[in-house]
Design a protein around this motif. Structure first.
Motif, PDB file in Angstrom:
ATOM      1  N   ALA A 229       1.612  -2.435  13.612  1.00 45.08           N
ATOM      2  CA  ALA A 229       2.978  -2.752  13.243  1.00 45.08           C
ATOM      3  C   ALA A 229       2.765  -3.473  12.025  1.00 45.08           C
ATOM      4  O   ALA A 229       3.809  -3.206  10.885  1.00 45.08           O
ATOM      5  CB  ALA A 229       3.919  -3.323  14.125  1.00 45.08           C
ATOM      6  N   ALA A 230       1.997  -4.457  11.880  1.00 44.22           N
ATOM      7  CA  ALA A 230       2.004  -5.224  10.530  1.00 44.22           C
ATOM      8  C   ALA A 230       1.430  -4.421   9.453  1.00 44.22           C
ATOM      9  O   ALA A 230       2.161  -4.340   8.299  1.00 44.22           O
ATOM     10  CB  ALA A 230       0.854  -6.217  10.696  1.00 44.22           C
ATOM     11  N   GLU A 231       0.751  -3.239   9.568  1.00 44.99           N
ATOM     12  CA  GLU A 231       0.487  -2.508   8.684  1.00 44.99           C
ATOM     13  C   GLU A 231       1.474  -1.678   8.074  1.00 44.99           C
ATOM     14  O   GLU A 231       1.697  -1.279   6.769  1.00 44.99           O
ATOM     15  CB  GLU A 231      -0.984  -1.472   9.065  1.00 44.99           C
ATOM     16  N   LEU A 232       2.113  -1.382   9.133  1.00 42.62           N
ATOM     17  CA  LEU A 232       3.024  -0.190   8.689  1.00 42.62           C
ATOM     18  C   LEU A 232       4.319  -0.939   7.918  1.00 42.62           C
ATOM     19  O   LEU A 232       5.039  -0.405   6.848  1.00 42.62           O
ATOM     20  CB  LEU A 232       3.864   0.292   9.873  1.00 42.62           C
ATOM     21  N   LEU A 233       4.766  -2.224   8.391  1.00 40.93           N
ATOM     22  CA  LEU A 233       5.731  -2.985   7.825  1.00 40.93           C
ATOM     23  C   LEU A 233       5.186  -3.292   6.231  1.00 40.93           C
ATOM     24  O   LEU A 233       6.325  -3.229   5.209  1.00 40.93           O
ATOM     25  CB  LEU A 233       5.750  -4.438   8.353  1.00 40.93           C
ATOM     26  N   MET A 234       3.955  -3.375   5.946  1.00 44.07           N
ATOM     27  CA  MET A 234       3.312  -3.664   4.655  1.00 44.07           C
ATOM     28  C   MET A 234       3.456  -2.226   3.784  1.00 44.07           C
ATOM     29  O   MET A 234       3.507  -2.419   2.349  1.00 44.07           O
ATOM     30  CB  MET A 234       1.933  -4.168   4.668  1.00 44.07           C
ATOM     31  N   THR A 265       5.899 -15.378  12.298  1.00 40.29           N
ATOM     32  CA  THR A 265       6.966 -15.081  11.427  1.00 40.29           C
ATOM     33  C   THR A 265       7.554 -13.761  12.056  1.00 40.29           C
ATOM     34  O   THR A 265       6.857 -13.071  12.625  1.00 40.29           O
ATOM     35  CB  THR A 265       6.411 -14.917  10.004  1.00 40.29           C
ATOM     36  N   THR A 266       8.882 -13.666  11.636  1.00 41.87           N
ATOM     37  CA  THR A 266       9.418 -12.447  12.015  1.00 41.87           C
ATOM     38  C   THR A 266       9.093 -11.061  11.240  1.00 41.87           C
ATOM     39  O   THR A 266       8.673 -11.599  10.339  1.00 41.87           O
ATOM     40  CB  THR A 266      11.153 -12.597  11.808  1.00 41.87           C
ATOM     41  N   PRO A 267       9.545 -10.020  11.791  1.00 47.24           N
ATOM     42  CA  PRO A 267       8.967  -8.699  11.090  1.00 47.24           C
ATOM     43  C   PRO A 267       9.540  -8.774   9.594  1.00 47.24           C
ATOM     44  O   PRO A 267       9.136  -8.337   8.687  1.00 47.24           O
ATOM     45  CB  PRO A 267       9.354  -7.710  11.924  1.00 47.24           C
ATOM     46  N   THR A 268      10.925  -9.223   9.540  1.00 48.34           N
ATOM     47  CA  THR A 268      11.550  -8.990   8.143  1.00 48.34           C
ATOM     48  C   THR A 268      10.940 -10.038   7.119  1.00 48.34           C
ATOM     49  O   THR A 268      10.592  -9.544   6.002  1.00 48.34           O
ATOM     50  CB  THR A 268      13.079  -9.453   8.306  1.00 48.34           C
ATOM     51  N   LYS A 269      10.495 -11.344   7.749  1.00 50.23           N
ATOM     52  CA  LYS A 269       9.914 -12.286   6.674  1.00 50.23           C
ATOM     53  C   LYS A 269       8.484 -11.634   6.326  1.00 50.23           C
ATOM     54  O   LYS A 269       8.054 -11.903   5.207  1.00 50.23           O
ATOM     55  CB  LYS A 269       9.980 -13.603   7.267  1.00 50.23           C
ATOM     56  N   TYR A 270       7.906 -11.235   7.354  1.00 52.99           N
ATOM     57  CA  TYR A 270       6.552 -10.750   6.999  1.00 52.99           C
ATOM     58  C   TYR A 270       6.434  -9.438   6.107  1.00 52.99           C
ATOM     59  O   TYR A 270       5.794  -9.522   5.103  1.00 52.99           O
ATOM     60  CB  TYR A 270       5.981 -10.025   8.264  1.00 52.99           C
ATOM     61  N   ILE A 271       7.663  -8.752   6.056  1.00 50.51           N
ATOM     62  CA  ILE A 271       7.776  -7.783   4.960  1.00 50.51           C
ATOM     63  C   ILE A 271       7.956  -8.532   3.582  1.00 50.51           C
ATOM     64  O   ILE A 271       7.425  -8.087   2.664  1.00 50.51           O
ATOM     65  CB  ILE A 271       8.934  -6.862   5.393  1.00 50.51           C
TER      66      ILE A 271
END
Length: 277
Positions: A229-234, A265-271
């Motif tokens: 998921a982290a990879e896809l968000l980036m 951290t939230t997914p939105t902030k991670y992006i």
């Protein structure tokens, strides 16, 4: 030794992220046929480790297979299956091959020392025991394992994780990743399905994955989903809800809470922190 481990490590060169990893005290297995000595060793480690003990090599092997301790201390001189034979059995068994073993040998017994190393022992101590040295060696082996876990947590989804030590764990981990990758978008895919896919019982699968990675099957699957998921968000144009669906979360709220718990951290902030890196 605290039950709470905070792993402060950069994730893909981002120093703002922290991955919390909650862990119980390590499980130490003491295998010693002399009751008094077994109790002395147990008393020395009781504050920093959870402890199980066995009075002979056969019992020690059977208990190790069923409990998968984090580390083992075994005397060499035991009736029946002695410490050297026990260590060789443990290192040749896929279920227990990656568990560190420290053997206790007689003072300056060169043959025992050589046999210990040939059996695959990770370390040894000589009699009379120095508990200061024994504790230091046990702690170092545990720290090595924890460093591996930290490294696994910090690596990206496509970085192939290596077993804690060299063994047939390489092939098993490759198969594990293939199975998870094939099913990563299926929210119903859980530990039981994984065990069926890999061709082992659920209990056997749990023991092997726990020994190789330090995580339960459920934890390993979820961490792999979150790293994907982290990879896809980036690196994709998916929004948070679409990413959650792609990695097998049927609930957006549960995905966000799980992601925040692991990556702090939230997914939105991670992006916002990582997009385009």
């Amino acid at each position: 030794m605290s039950d709470q481990i905070n792993v402060n490590i950069p994730l893909w060169d981002n120093p703002l992220l922290e991955i919390p990893c909650r862990a119980p005290k390590p499980l130490l297995h003491i295998i010693e046929d002399n009751y008094d000595m077994r109790m002395v060793i147990k008393n020395e480690f009781k504050d920093d480790y959870r402890i199980i003990d066995s009075e002979d090599g056969l019992t020690g092997f059977e208990k190790t297979v069923t409990t998968i301790p984090d580390i083992i201390i075994s005397d060499i001189q035991m009736p029946g299956i002695n410490g050297i034979k026990l260590c060789k059995l443990l290192k040749e068994d896929e279920r227990t091959a990656l568990i560190p073993v420290v053997l206790i040998t007689g003072y300056d017994d060169e043959q025992d020392l050589l046999s210990s190393l040939k059996s695959g022992a990770d370390d040894y101590v000589t009699k009379p025991l120095s508990f200061t040295i024994l504790k230091a060696r046990i702690d170092n082996l545990i720290k090595t394992r924890q460093l591996w876990l930290n490294k696994f947590l910090s690596e990206s989804y496509h970085t192939p994780v290596k077993p804690i030590s060299a063994s047939s764990g390489d092939m098993l981990l490759k198969k594990v990743y293939e199975i998870i990758n094939l099913n990563i978008g299926n929210p119903a895919f859980e530990a039981t399905d994984f065990a069926q896919a890999i061709g082992m019982s659920r209990a056997q699968t749990y023991r092997k994955i726990k020994a190789i990675t330090g995580f339960s099957v459920k934890e390993f699957i979820q961490i792999t989903r979150l790293k994907k998921a982290a990879e896809l968000l980036m690196n994709s144009e998916y929004n948070v809800s679409e990413v959650a669906y792609e990695v097998g979360f049927s609930s957006g709220a549960y995905f966000s809470s799980s992601f925040s718990r692991y990556f702090k951290t939230t997914p939105t902030k991670y992006i916002l922190l990582n997009k385009g890196k």
